[in-house]
Scaffold this active site. Structure first.
Site, PDB file in Angstrom:
ATOM      1  N   LYS A 230      39.725  37.442  27.320  1.00  0.00           N
ATOM      2  CA  LYS A 230      40.089  36.188  28.003  1.00  0.00           C
ATOM      3  C   LYS A 230      39.252  34.978  27.567  1.00  0.00           C
ATOM      4  O   LYS A 230      39.715  33.855  27.626  1.00  0.00           O
ATOM      5  CB  LYS A 230      39.983  36.358  29.523  1.00  0.00           C
ATOM      6  CG  LYS A 230      41.089  37.234  30.107  1.00  0.00           C
ATOM      7  CD  LYS A 230      41.000  37.284  31.625  1.00  0.00           C
ATOM      8  CE  LYS A 230      42.074  38.181  32.193  1.00  0.00           C
ATOM      9  NZ  LYS A 230      42.063  38.223  33.658  1.00  0.00           N
TER      10      LYS A 230
ATOM     11  N   GLY B 115      35.187  37.203  36.144  1.00  0.00           N
ATOM     12  CA  GLY B 115      36.363  36.449  35.703  1.00  0.00           C
ATOM     13  C   GLY B 115      37.345  36.171  36.828  1.00  0.00           C
ATOM     14  O   GLY B 115      37.810  35.023  36.989  1.00  0.00           O
TER      15      GLY B 115
HETATM   16  P1  NDP Z   1      34.209  41.180  35.848  1.00  0.00           P
HETATM   17  O1  NDP Z   1      33.626  42.361  35.134  1.00  0.00           O
HETATM   18  O2  NDP Z   1      34.291  39.868  35.163  1.00  0.00           O
HETATM   19  O3  NDP Z   1      33.379  40.945  37.222  1.00  0.00           O
HETATM   20  C1  NDP Z   1      33.091  42.004  38.081  1.00  0.00           C
HETATM   21  C2  NDP Z   1      32.462  41.453  39.345  1.00  0.00           C
HETATM   22  O4  NDP Z   1      32.339  42.539  40.265  1.00  0.00           O
HETATM   23  C3  NDP Z   1      31.066  40.877  39.148  1.00  0.00           C
HETATM   24  O5  NDP Z   1      30.893  39.792  40.013  1.00  0.00           O
HETATM   25  C4  NDP Z   1      30.154  42.053  39.559  1.00  0.00           C
HETATM   26  O6  NDP Z   1      28.916  41.645  40.068  1.00  0.00           O
HETATM   27  C5  NDP Z   1      30.972  42.615  40.700  1.00  0.00           C
HETATM   28  N1  NDP Z   1      30.664  44.004  41.019  1.00  0.00           N
HETATM   29  C6  NDP Z   1      30.970  45.105  40.301  1.00  0.00           C
HETATM   30  N2  NDP Z   1      30.544  46.220  40.935  1.00  0.00           N
HETATM   31  C7  NDP Z   1      29.957  45.795  42.088  1.00  0.00           C
HETATM   32  C8  NDP Z   1      29.315  46.465  43.166  1.00  0.00           C
HETATM   33  N3  NDP Z   1      29.194  47.803  43.202  1.00  0.00           N
HETATM   34  N4  NDP Z   1      28.845  45.717  44.187  1.00  0.00           N
HETATM   35  C9  NDP Z   1      28.949  44.368  44.172  1.00  0.00           C
HETATM   36  N5  NDP Z   1      29.544  43.675  43.170  1.00  0.00           N
HETATM   37  C10 NDP Z   1      30.030  44.386  42.146  1.00  0.00           C
HETATM   38  O7  NDP Z   1      35.653  41.669  36.335  1.00  0.00           O
HETATM   39  P2  NDP Z   1      36.916  40.747  36.741  1.00  0.00           P
HETATM   40  O8  NDP Z   1      36.417  39.613  37.537  1.00  0.00           O
HETATM   41  O9  NDP Z   1      37.730  40.495  35.545  1.00  0.00           O
HETATM   42  O10 NDP Z   1      37.742  41.750  37.656  1.00  0.00           O
HETATM   43  C11 NDP Z   1      37.339  42.032  38.995  1.00  0.00           C
HETATM   44  C12 NDP Z   1      38.470  42.715  39.725  1.00  0.00           C
HETATM   45  O11 NDP Z   1      39.562  41.816  39.865  1.00  0.00           O
HETATM   46  C13 NDP Z   1      39.019  43.934  38.988  1.00  0.00           C
HETATM   47  O12 NDP Z   1      39.225  44.943  39.945  1.00  0.00           O
HETATM   48  C14 NDP Z   1      40.347  43.478  38.439  1.00  0.00           C
HETATM   49  O13 NDP Z   1      41.288  44.526  38.398  1.00  0.00           O
HETATM   50  C15 NDP Z   1      40.769  42.448  39.495  1.00  0.00           C
HETATM   51  N6  NDP Z   1      41.687  41.454  38.951  1.00  0.00           N
HETATM   52  C16 NDP Z   1      42.894  41.337  39.577  1.00  0.00           C
HETATM   53  C17 NDP Z   1      43.820  40.439  39.135  1.00  0.00           C
HETATM   54  C18 NDP Z   1      45.135  40.355  39.842  1.00  0.00           C
HETATM   55  O14 NDP Z   1      46.036  39.720  39.305  1.00  0.00           O
HETATM   56  N7  NDP Z   1      45.280  40.950  41.020  1.00  0.00           N
HETATM   57  C19 NDP Z   1      43.557  39.559  37.983  1.00  0.00           C
HETATM   58  C20 NDP Z   1      42.238  39.745  37.406  1.00  0.00           C
HETATM   59  C21 NDP Z   1      41.354  40.676  37.871  1.00  0.00           C
HETATM   60  P3  NDP Z   1      27.648  41.338  39.103  1.00  0.00           P
HETATM   61  O15 NDP Z   1      27.940  40.000  38.451  1.00  0.00           O
HETATM   62  O16 NDP Z   1      26.520  41.283  40.048  1.00  0.00           O
HETATM   63  O17 NDP Z   1      27.563  42.458  38.115  1.00  0.00           O
END
Ligand code: NDP
Length: 285
Positions: free
Chosen positions: A71, A134
């Site tokens: 992305k 993201g």
């Molecule tokens: P990223 O990898 O960019 O970000 C992941 C985020 O989740 C970070 O903020 C990370 O925190 C946090 N995180 C992960 N594990 C934990 C935990 N155990 N406790 C607390 N925070 C946690 O992923 P995306 O943002 O791309 O995706 C996130 C979710 O959104 C996914 O499940 C994806 O499927 C969903 N999504 C859904 C869409 C839709 O159309 N419905 C579109 C895009 C995404 P840290 O920064 O501290 O590591």
């Protein structure tokens, strides 16, 4: 009259990409609108992204979706990036406009559309956003542009959390505050909407975000970005605790696709057909 046997092609570049269900949504929409178009689910390794992006022009593809991990990396290959995608810093939809590649980000707009359908007002709302990746960036930008007045951003990684907080306060009228996520996070009491934009609860993970659930009352709207499973353990718990609404990430997924469909085809998206197709695909999960 000469017949046309050439389908117009759209698709997604991702790595991994096998479990991306967008083909189901878009192909159902093309069929419903009588368009001779097809959506391709394409496995593209990071080192091949440049060749893949150049193939959009070479193969006369109408456009493309980008998913993990492309992305941000796709941006140097575009001719133009739309204003909110620029702010988000990521592109999930590309239109090939007669050889000019234009990037958009429809994720956050898909989220705000899902809230609109549920009758949830964003103007002057106070939101707590869990996560700063993201999905969180796109939701933060679009909810702020839609008029949210206050946003708390809770994230474990301080740099990502603070960067997103600064991005929103520097570029929108929404007041923001970063809260570091340590242990069981306390949720501010004055909020209207709580959004899980982390990947916690994404299949096969069955966890719920580690927050103090006593914040969930019958006045709070609870949303999940995760679309698989359609009802995450977090949403189940929110319902059990009596949340005003528990909104699934499926809506965000379908509506971000509907916006993409309209960008590519110029035709109104058949959103109900798209939602039904997605629900059917997950019916036996
Ligand atoms: P990223 O990898 O960019 O970000 C992941 C985020 O989740 C970070 O903020 C990370 O925190 C946090 N995180 C992960 N594990 C934990 C935990 N155990 N406790 C607390 N925070 C946690 O992923 P995306 O943002 O791309 O995706 C996130 C979710 O959104 C996914 O499940 C994806 O499927 C969903 N999504 C859904 C869409 C839709 O159309 N419905 C579109 C895009 C995404 P840290 O920064 O501290 O590591």
């Amino acid at each position: 009259m000469a017949q046309n046997f050439r389908q117009e092609l759209i698709g997604v570049f991702g790595y991994p990409v096998d479990e991306n269900p967008t083909v189901v949504i878009q192909d159902a929409a093309f069929a419903a609108k009588g368009l001779f178009w097809h959506y391709l689910t394409l496995l593209v390794k990071p080192e091949d992204l440049g060749d893949a992006m150049r193939s959009i022009r070479a193969l006369n593809l109408k456009g493309m979706n980008l998913t993990i991990p492309h992305k941000v990396a796709c941006i140097p290959f575009l001719d133009e990036v739309d204003k909110s995608a620029k702010l988000i810093g990521a592109v999930n939809t590309v239109k090939n406009d007669n050889g000019k590649l234009i990037g958009y980000n429809t994720d956050g707009q898909g989220f705000t559309w899902a809230l609109r359908i549920e009758g949830v007002e964003l103007k002057d709302a106070t939101i707590t956003l869990l996560g700063a990746g993201g999905a969180a960036r796109s939701i933060a930008v679009e909810t702020a542009l839609a008029g949210a007045k206050k946003m708390y951003i809770i994230n474990r990684n301080e740099e990502r959390g603070q960067t997103l907080t600064d991005l929103i306060s520097d570029n929108t009228d929404c007041k923001t505050e970063y809260i570091k996520w340590e242990g069981e996070a306390a949720i501010p009491g004055d909020i209207d909407i709580l959004v899980n934009a982390t990947s916690v609860g994404l299949y096969p993970d069955t966890n719920v975000p580690n927050i103090d659930m006593s914040c969930i009352t019958n006045e709070l709207v609870v949303c999940d970005g995760v679309h698989n499973p359609p009802e995450t353990p977090f949403l189940k718990e929110a319902k059990r605790l009596g949340a005003a609404k528990a909104i699934s990430g499926q809506g965000m997924l379908v509506y971000q696709g509907a916006i993409g469909f309209e960008i590519w085809t110029g035709v109104d998206a058949p959103v109900e057909v798209m939602m039904d197709a997605l629900k059917e695909a997950f019916a036996n999960e």
